[in-house]
Enzyme design. Structure first.
Site, PDB file in Angstrom:
ATOM      1  N   HIS A  64      29.665   1.177  -6.979  1.00 16.92           N
ATOM      2  CA  HIS A  64      30.176   0.565  -5.744  1.00 16.92           C
ATOM      3  C   HIS A  64      31.582   1.039  -5.386  1.00 16.92           C
ATOM      4  CE1 HIS A  64      31.328  -2.281  -2.692  1.00 16.92           C
ATOM      5  NE2 HIS A  64      32.234  -2.820  -3.484  1.00 16.92           N
ATOM      6  N   HIS A  88      39.568  -1.285  -6.595  1.00 22.17           N
ATOM      7  CA  HIS A  88      39.715  -2.505  -5.800  1.00 22.17           C
ATOM      8  C   HIS A  88      39.052  -3.737  -6.415  1.00 22.17           C
ATOM      9  CE1 HIS A  88      35.663  -1.588  -4.096  1.00 22.17           C
ATOM     10  NE2 HIS A  88      35.621  -2.887  -3.814  1.00 22.17           N
ATOM     11  N   GLU A  92      39.738  -8.524  -9.898  1.00 18.52           N
ATOM     12  CA  GLU A  92      38.827  -9.639  -9.651  1.00 18.52           C
ATOM     13  C   GLU A  92      37.716  -9.716 -10.694  1.00 18.52           C
ATOM     14  OE1 GLU A  92      36.903 -12.859  -7.728  1.00 18.52           O
ATOM     15  OE2 GLU A  92      38.923 -12.038  -7.540  1.00 18.52           O
ATOM     16  N   ASP A  93      37.162  -8.576 -11.083  1.00 17.43           N
ATOM     17  CA  ASP A  93      35.917  -8.583 -11.863  1.00 17.43           C
ATOM     18  C   ASP A  93      36.049  -8.066 -13.295  1.00 17.43           C
ATOM     19  OD1 ASP A  93      34.422  -9.604  -9.715  1.00 17.43           O
ATOM     20  OD2 ASP A  93      34.273  -7.616  -8.818  1.00 17.43           O
ATOM     21  N   ASP A 155      34.539  -1.263   1.919  1.00 18.62           N
ATOM     22  CA  ASP A 155      33.892  -2.127   0.931  1.00 18.62           C
ATOM     23  C   ASP A 155      32.777  -2.936   1.590  1.00 18.62           C
ATOM     24  OD1 ASP A 155      33.653  -3.776  -1.524  1.00 18.62           O
ATOM     25  OD2 ASP A 155      34.623  -5.312  -0.310  1.00 18.62           O
ATOM     26  N   ASP A 275      22.736   1.483  31.303  1.00 17.71           N
ATOM     27  CA  ASP A 275      23.610   2.345  30.514  1.00 17.71           C
ATOM     28  C   ASP A 275      23.079   2.557  29.096  1.00 17.71           C
ATOM     29  OD1 ASP A 275      23.970  -0.238  29.685  1.00 17.71           O
ATOM     30  OD2 ASP A 275      26.156  -0.121  29.538  1.00 17.71           O
TER      31      ASP A 275
END
Length: 749
Positions: A64, A88, A92-93, A155, A275
């Site tokens: 990812h 990134h 967090e992980d 992301d 259009d």
């Protein structure tokens, strides 16, 4: 890509873990001075940090951040942004900390990763109050460094491409958030290509049947019009070549979500859209854009009202292009967009097309802002946070700014003002300056006076007339289109109301000190503010004016030894009239002919004065009446005539009674409310006779209610507007003289 080759649905590339050298090669392809060591260290660190983590699809989690980095290399972003993309999710992980990132990769990259970590925790589709506050935090996180937004958009794009592996309830929230927040943000930053893909992926997830139906209609239209489209492309290309112009002509198909949204907003059928197909003409220079335009307008007739020049007046998101529609080959309406290659790059990639580095150095954000109107908009929007708006108002303002197309108007001095479609001169005034909007009283558009609620068009020159001391009407809030105008009107209305309550409160407080026999001054009150739990003198005055604080408590806060006899002792004997009886006597003493009353009474000038005043329901009050004011929390003063039986309801609330007096300008004819009850004979013309008698004496009937007392009589309750008690008494006398009236009296509710 031609229209016939357009895919039916965005397809994610097959899973392939990008190797270390591939990441470096992608960056060096557009930045030969790339820091190869930095990129390699980030790759290895993130791979080890994520270890054996898996995504919902079962793929290694490390795929990812690499996919996000790959998206950003397509946008040709700087080394720090690519490294932040690779890292990134580490804070967090994984077990990594901000301190680890700062130490290993520098504070600049650490700040980017930390900003992305904070955004990841925000819930932007929760209940409105929380959503508003989180959206505020989102814009704050991206305002200092737009690279945070670029990484977040990449992301989100990769997450949307793989959303099918998520549980539906979580995927639905992500898709809604994408459609409501991230796709419009990408568009506002000028990143048209990313916005379209985000919209299409979210649309397909949330409304797959609608998307499929539109794609099927597009396919059928493509099959039917394919040969004609190819003919138009070839003929345009040939004519431009004959004119000596080097240009690429490409067909463009409107995206499914854009078609659906236009059908929904304008209640149009698919066949009514004109259009869906258009053509882009891409040339080398700006001068070539106008040469192409001249050739096309000479060759084919134009469709009136379908020409827009965004080259000379770019959109706020930096979009530049010439739009025109002509009746082209085969008598078909042909919509054209004419732009240079640079303009096309900015139209597709927006702020990402503004290089974030030059001559081997990274630009700071002020330099980026100087190149990008879109980023300047973002900073101006975030600057509104300093104006003490509620989160909900801020969310409303920003969403209004995100979702509207623009019209372009000019000040008399030639300054360009971009506004949303449907904007009014009021919006224009607030866009120029908040004070201009607050004091606006009129407008001229192209030299002609127009109502302030007129809708502006592209190219209008707008001049605003102003008057100092003007307060914008609260009703304007429902007429304007821009978030800034709405927020400013609310703020001005709140300030005006607060000023009214503060003015009323000051009069009540001064009167309370006079009654207590104590000297008053703002300096004395300032010393007592902590005891009143208020920060400023005006806060105290407004609280008293709104009925949230009793004036006797203010006196006691300044003079702690003061005792208010009205609150300390027992109530007077009801047999003697109670507080009502005392107030009657007090009022009779104070209510003397106009201009001779004591300074301790509060002057009443009607509904248009500087105090928050209303008149008693079911009866009203008129100049000449002896009057009492009752302070209602949050509503200001209600004025009753002294004979009103409704006053008995306040006998046990002496702190709410106010001594008031009329202060009427004899030269200004203002109507005041009164109510009368008439018993009329039930015969033809009786109602007309009553109305005529009232009108002949200058009274205004504002409402009338009729009930049947018997077959012979009708009871009328009439709400009147009159100048004063003398006029009201004359009307009553005139009505009593009518043969069709059996009785009339004034109502005192």
């Amino acid at each position: 890509m031609t229209l016939a080759e357009a895919p039916s649905r965005p397809v994610a590339p097959p899973l392939k873990i990008m190797r270390q050298y591939e990441l470096v090669d992608r960056v060096r392809s557009y930045n030969p001075q790339a820091d190869e060591d930095l990129l390699n260290r980030a790759y290895v660190y993130a791979m080890q940090a994520h270890g054996q983590q898996k995504r919902a699809s079962g793929d290694p989690f490390f795929t990812h951040p690499l996919a996000v980095a790959a998206i950003l290399t397509d946008l040709k972003l700087d080394d720090a942004t690519i490294v932040a993309a690779v890292l990134h999710d580490t804070i967090e992980d994984t077990a990594s900390t901000r301190e680890d990132i700062d130490r290993l990769f520098g504070a600049d990259i650490g700040a980017l990763v930390d900003g992305l970590t904070k955004i990841k925790k925000l819930d932007l589709v929760s209940k409105r109050a929380k959503q508003a506050e989180n959206f505020r935090k989102l814009l704050l996180a991206i305002a200092d460094d737009v690279r945070v937004l670029l990484v977040k958009l990449a992301d989100r794009l990769h997450n949307m491409r793989t959303l099918k592996f998520m549980p539906f309830n979580k995927g639905e929230r992500i898709a809604e958030e994408t459609l409501d927040i991230y796709a419009p943000l990408a568009g506002r930053m000028g990143m048209h290509g990313m916005r379209e893909e985000l919209e299409d992926l979210a649309f397909g997830y949330l409304m797959p049947d609608a998307r499929t139906a539109i794609l099927n209609r597009l396919h059928a239209m493509r099959e039917r019009l394919g040969p004609l489209i190819s003919t138009i492309e070839a003929e345009l290309q040939a004519r431009l070549g004959e004119a000596g112009l080097t240009a690429d002509v490409k067909g463009r198909e409107k995206q499914a979500y854009s078609i659906w949204r236009k059908m929904e907003q304008k209640s149009l059928a698919f066949e009514q859209l004109s259009d869906i197909f258009a053509f882009r003409v891409i040339v080398e220079t700006t001068a070539d854009c106008y040469r192409v335009l001249g050739m096309i307008h000479t060759e084919w007739p134009t469709v009136p009202g379908r020409f827009k020049d965004y080259v000379s007046t770019p959109k706020p998101n930096d979009y530049r292009s010439i739009h025109t529609t002509v009746v082209g080959p085969g008598k078909q309406r042909v919509e054209l967009q004419i732009r240079t290659r640079t303009m096309h790059s900015v139209a597709e990639n927006g702020i990402a097309a503004h290089a974030l580095y030059k001559d081997g150095r990274t630009l700071d954000m002020d330099e980026v802002a100087s190149e990008s109107h879109a980023y300047r908009w973002l900073r101006r929007t975030v600057a509104m946070l300093a104006e003490n708006e509620s989160p909900e108002e801020f969310l409303e303002h920003t969403k209004l700014e995100l979702f509207h197309d623009q019209v372009f108007c000019f000040t008399p001095k030639g300054r360009l003002i971009a506004l949303p479609q449907g904007a009014t001169p009021i919006d224009f005034a607030y866009a120029v300056h908040t004070n201009l909007g607050n004091t606006a009283v009129g407008a001229k558009v192209n030299g002609l006076a127009v109502p302030l609620v007129s809708r502006l068009k592209n190219g209008d020159e707008v001049e605003i007339a102003r008057a100092e001391g003007q307060v914008p009407p609260a009703a304007w809030e429902n007429l304007v289109m821009t978030g800034k105008a709405r927020a400013s009107i609310r703020r001005a209305t709140r300030n005006a109301v607060r000023s009214q309550y503060a003015g009323l409160g000051r009069q009540i407080v001064v009167r309370a000190f006079e009654r207590a026999g104590k000297p008053f001054g703002d300096d004395k009150l300032k010393a007592a503010l902590p005891r009143l739990a208020r920060l400023a003198v005006d806060d105290v005055m407004a609280a008293v004016g709104r009925g949230e604080m009793f004036s006797g408590d203010v006196v006691k806060a300044v003079y702690p030894d003061f005792t208010d006899e009205r609150r300390a002792g027992a109530s007077p004997d009801k047999a003697d009239g109670g507080w009502f009886g005392l107030r009657q006597a007090e009022n009779l003493q104070f209510k003397v002919p106009e201009g001779t009353g004591p300074t301790s009474t509060i002057p009443i000038r009607g509904l248009g004065g500087s105090l928050p005043v209303r008149f008693a329901p079911n009866g009203g009050a008129v100049p000449g009446d002896r009057i009492i004011g009752i302070l209602a929390p949050g509503e200001g003063i209600t004025i009753y005539p002294i004979q009103s039986p409704a006053l008995t309801a306040f006998d046990e609330q002496p702190e709410r009674w106010l001594d008031v007096r009329w202060d009427i300008d004899a030269d200004r004819k203002e109507l005041f409310p009164a109510q009368i009850a008439v018993q009329a004979v039930n015969e033809p013309g009786s109602l007309a006779a009553v109305a005529t008698a009232i009108g002949d004496l200058g009274g205004n009937i504002e409402d009338i209610r009729m009930t049947s007392r018997s077959r012979d009589f009708r009871d009328l309750v009439i709400d009147l507007g009159v100048w004063d008690l003398k006029q009201l008494n004359a009307i009553l006398s005139q009505l009593r003289a009518l043969s069709t009236v059996s009785g009339v009296e004034r109502v005192n509710g």
